[in-house]
Motif scaffolding. Structure first.
Motif, PDB file in Angstrom:
ATOM      1  N   TYR A   1      23.045-110.443  18.804  1.00 62.72           N
ATOM      2  CA  TYR A   1      24.375-110.953  19.112  1.00 62.72           C
ATOM      3  C   TYR A   1      24.929-111.654  17.884  1.00 62.72           C
ATOM      4  O   TYR A   1      24.219-112.409  17.212  1.00 62.72           O
ATOM      5  CB  TYR A   1      24.328-111.958  20.262  1.00 62.72           C
ATOM      6  CG  TYR A   1      24.471-111.354  21.636  1.00 62.72           C
ATOM      7  CD1 TYR A   1      25.689-110.838  22.068  1.00 62.72           C
ATOM      8  CD2 TYR A   1      23.392-111.309  22.509  1.00 62.72           C
ATOM      9  CE1 TYR A   1      25.831-110.288  23.327  1.00 62.72           C
ATOM     10  CE2 TYR A   1      23.511-110.762  23.774  1.00 62.72           C
ATOM     11  CZ  TYR A   1      24.732-110.258  24.177  1.00 62.72           C
ATOM     12  OH  TYR A   1      24.862-109.717  25.424  1.00 62.72           O
TER      13      TYR A   1
ATOM     14  N   GLU B   1      18.548-104.931  18.403  1.00 58.04           N
ATOM     15  CA  GLU B   1      19.854-105.439  18.783  1.00 58.04           C
ATOM     16  C   GLU B   1      19.950-106.910  18.409  1.00 58.04           C
ATOM     17  O   GLU B   1      18.948-107.584  18.197  1.00 58.04           O
ATOM     18  CB  GLU B   1      20.131-105.272  20.286  1.00 58.04           C
ATOM     19  CG  GLU B   1      19.278-106.117  21.211  1.00 58.04           C
ATOM     20  CD  GLU B   1      17.893-105.571  21.355  1.00 58.04           C
ATOM     21  OE1 GLU B   1      16.943-106.375  21.270  1.00 58.04           O
ATOM     22  OE2 GLU B   1      17.747-104.362  21.524  1.00 58.04           O
TER      23      GLU B   1
ATOM     24  N   ASN C   1      29.537-110.547  20.215  1.00 58.43           N
ATOM     25  CA  ASN C   1      29.437-109.103  20.234  1.00 58.43           C
ATOM     26  C   ASN C   1      27.981-108.671  20.100  1.00 58.43           C
ATOM     27  O   ASN C   1      27.192-109.302  19.384  1.00 58.43           O
ATOM     28  CB  ASN C   1      30.260-108.483  19.100  1.00 58.43           C
ATOM     29  CG  ASN C   1      31.731-108.815  19.218  1.00 58.43           C
ATOM     30  OD1 ASN C   1      32.294-108.747  20.305  1.00 58.43           O
ATOM     31  ND2 ASN C   1      32.341-109.186  18.106  1.00 58.43           N
ATOM     32  N   LEU C   2      27.625-107.615  20.777  1.00 62.73           N
ATOM     33  CA  LEU C   2      26.248-107.105  20.734  1.00 62.73           C
ATOM     34  C   LEU C   2      26.179-105.949  19.735  1.00 62.73           C
ATOM     35  O   LEU C   2      26.938-104.988  19.823  1.00 62.73           O
ATOM     36  CB  LEU C   2      25.840-106.608  22.132  1.00 62.73           C
ATOM     37  CG  LEU C   2      24.452-105.995  22.249  1.00 62.73           C
ATOM     38  CD1 LEU C   2      23.369-107.033  21.988  1.00 62.73           C
ATOM     39  CD2 LEU C   2      24.263-105.378  23.640  1.00 62.73           C
TER      40      LEU C   2
ATOM     41  N   GLU D   1      19.041-104.114  29.948  1.00 64.60           N
ATOM     42  CA  GLU D   1      19.342-105.538  29.928  1.00 64.60           C
ATOM     43  C   GLU D   1      18.969-106.143  31.286  1.00 64.60           C
ATOM     44  O   GLU D   1      19.355-105.622  32.336  1.00 64.60           O
ATOM     45  CB  GLU D   1      20.833-105.776  29.661  1.00 64.60           C
ATOM     46  CG  GLU D   1      21.223-107.245  29.640  1.00 64.60           C
ATOM     47  CD  GLU D   1      22.722-107.440  29.522  1.00 64.60           C
ATOM     48  OE1 GLU D   1      23.153-108.506  29.088  1.00 64.60           O
ATOM     49  OE2 GLU D   1      23.464-106.495  29.890  1.00 64.60           O
TER      50      GLU D   1
ATOM     51  N   TYR E   1      16.089-108.011  26.711  1.00 63.11           N
ATOM     52  CA  TYR E   1      16.515-106.673  26.329  1.00 63.11           C
ATOM     53  C   TYR E   1      15.290-105.834  26.012  1.00 63.11           C
ATOM     54  O   TYR E   1      14.393-106.274  25.284  1.00 63.11           O
ATOM     55  CB  TYR E   1      17.443-106.715  25.116  1.00 63.11           C
ATOM     56  CG  TYR E   1      18.804-107.294  25.432  1.00 63.11           C
ATOM     57  CD1 TYR E   1      19.845-106.469  25.836  1.00 63.11           C
ATOM     58  CD2 TYR E   1      19.037-108.655  25.335  1.00 63.11           C
ATOM     59  CE1 TYR E   1      21.094-106.986  26.138  1.00 63.11           C
ATOM     60  CE2 TYR E   1      20.284-109.188  25.639  1.00 63.11           C
ATOM     61  CZ  TYR E   1      21.312-108.353  26.040  1.00 63.11           C
ATOM     62  OH  TYR E   1      22.529-108.867  26.349  1.00 63.11           O
TER      63      TYR E   1
END
Length: 299
Positions: free
Chosen positions: A289, A287, A294-295, A267, A258
């Motif tokens: 997970y 960011e 879920n991101l 991505e 990312y």
């Protein structure tokens, strides 16, 4: 324990319904209208209990899935906090952009007084490895043994003073990688040595640890060129992308890369092919997970 309600909130919490997104994915927002004290977010970290820590320009907040508690300290010379990491005791560490380091313990934030910024008011990001806190500042690598409460300084000299360009400290195979004006350096726990000469005349590279093949990815801020460094052998990769991107940080999550940029989140697949480009109108800062896949994306 990770809260079920996490899937319905955050800065940008993407509900990953498909592998490819023709447009921005379905998401929910957590901002200053529903819990956060600000919309200017710098860093994200999920702790061992599943709580999300959010570094921003008004301190650091802990989001439980239901409530958001913000921590500040009267000794702060700047409230913008980032570089969030966690030790084995569950203590949360962070730093501001004016050179101070703080830790959150017993539901309170404290100034870390064992470290002095000496002749500068800035430092690199923080990195914790084997319960030792590392940071670069003033041509030196500092090591703080959390359990023994001892600070050690390793001077960075490669035939003269070496300017450390902030990129990232990456622990890999018991090594810490440092980007500098003299090339890529590594610290093996005892001394600092050179892993590679400056690449393409650049002193600033973004680092990320590639767990899939135990290597370190090095990407220039404009994504061209990009390399893989493994056992001091440098391999040039196919350009991650044909466009120039003003990248700020890179992260590997799972087997994907990312790239956070001023023009959204990119991505890439393990083969470094572009999969998605989302939130194009936002400057992305971080960011992660969550355990449910879920991101979470901060801007």
């Amino acid at each position: 324990m990770f809260k079920q309600s996490f899937r319905y909130s955050l800065l940008f919490l993407c509900l990953l319904c498909s592998e490819l997104w023709a447009q921005d994915p379905l998401y929910r927002k957590l901002d200053n209208s529903n819990g956060l004290p600000t919309n200017e977010i710098y860093d994200l970290h999920m702790d061992k209990r599943g709580y999300v820590w959010i570094g921003h320009n008004k301190g650091i907040s802990k989001y439980t899935g239901y409530t958001c508690k913000t921590f500040t300290n009267k000794d702060m010379n700047g409230y913008s906090l980032s570089y969030i990491c966690e030790d084995s005791h569950g203590t949360i560490w962070c730093g501001n952009f004016n050179g101070q380091i703080f830790y959150v313990k017993n539901d309170s934030i404290h100034l870390f007084k064992q470290f002095s910024t000496e002749n500068t008011n800035s430092h690199s990001n923080l990195y914790i490895w084997n319960d030792k806190l590392y940071l670069c500042e003033n041509y030196a690598l500092f090591e703080y043994d959390i359990n023994k409460d001892k600070v050690r300084k390793y001077q960075i000299k490669m035939g003269g003073d070496v300017k450390v360009t902030y990129v990232k400290l990456v622990g890999y195979k018991n090594l810490i990688y440092i980007a500098s004006s003299r090339g890529i350096l590594v610290f093996n726990g005892k001394f600092i040595e050179k892993a590679h000469e400056p690449i393409d005349g650049l002193s600033t590279y973004l680092f990320a640890y590639n767990k899939n093949n135990n290597s370190v990815l090095l990407v220039s801020p404009f994504l061209q060129p990009s390399y893989e460094l493994k056992d001091k052998i440098l391999t040039k990769l196919v350009h991650v992308d044909g466009r120039e991107i003003n990248a700020s940080t890179i992260t590997t999550l799972g087997n994907k890369l990312y790239v956070n940029s001023h023009g959204g989140l990119f991505e890439y697949s393990p083969q470094k092919k572009l999969i998605n480009h989302i939130f194009k109108d936002y400057e992305i800062s971080d960011e992660l997970y969550d355990p449910e896949g879920n991101l979470w994306v901060s801007t």
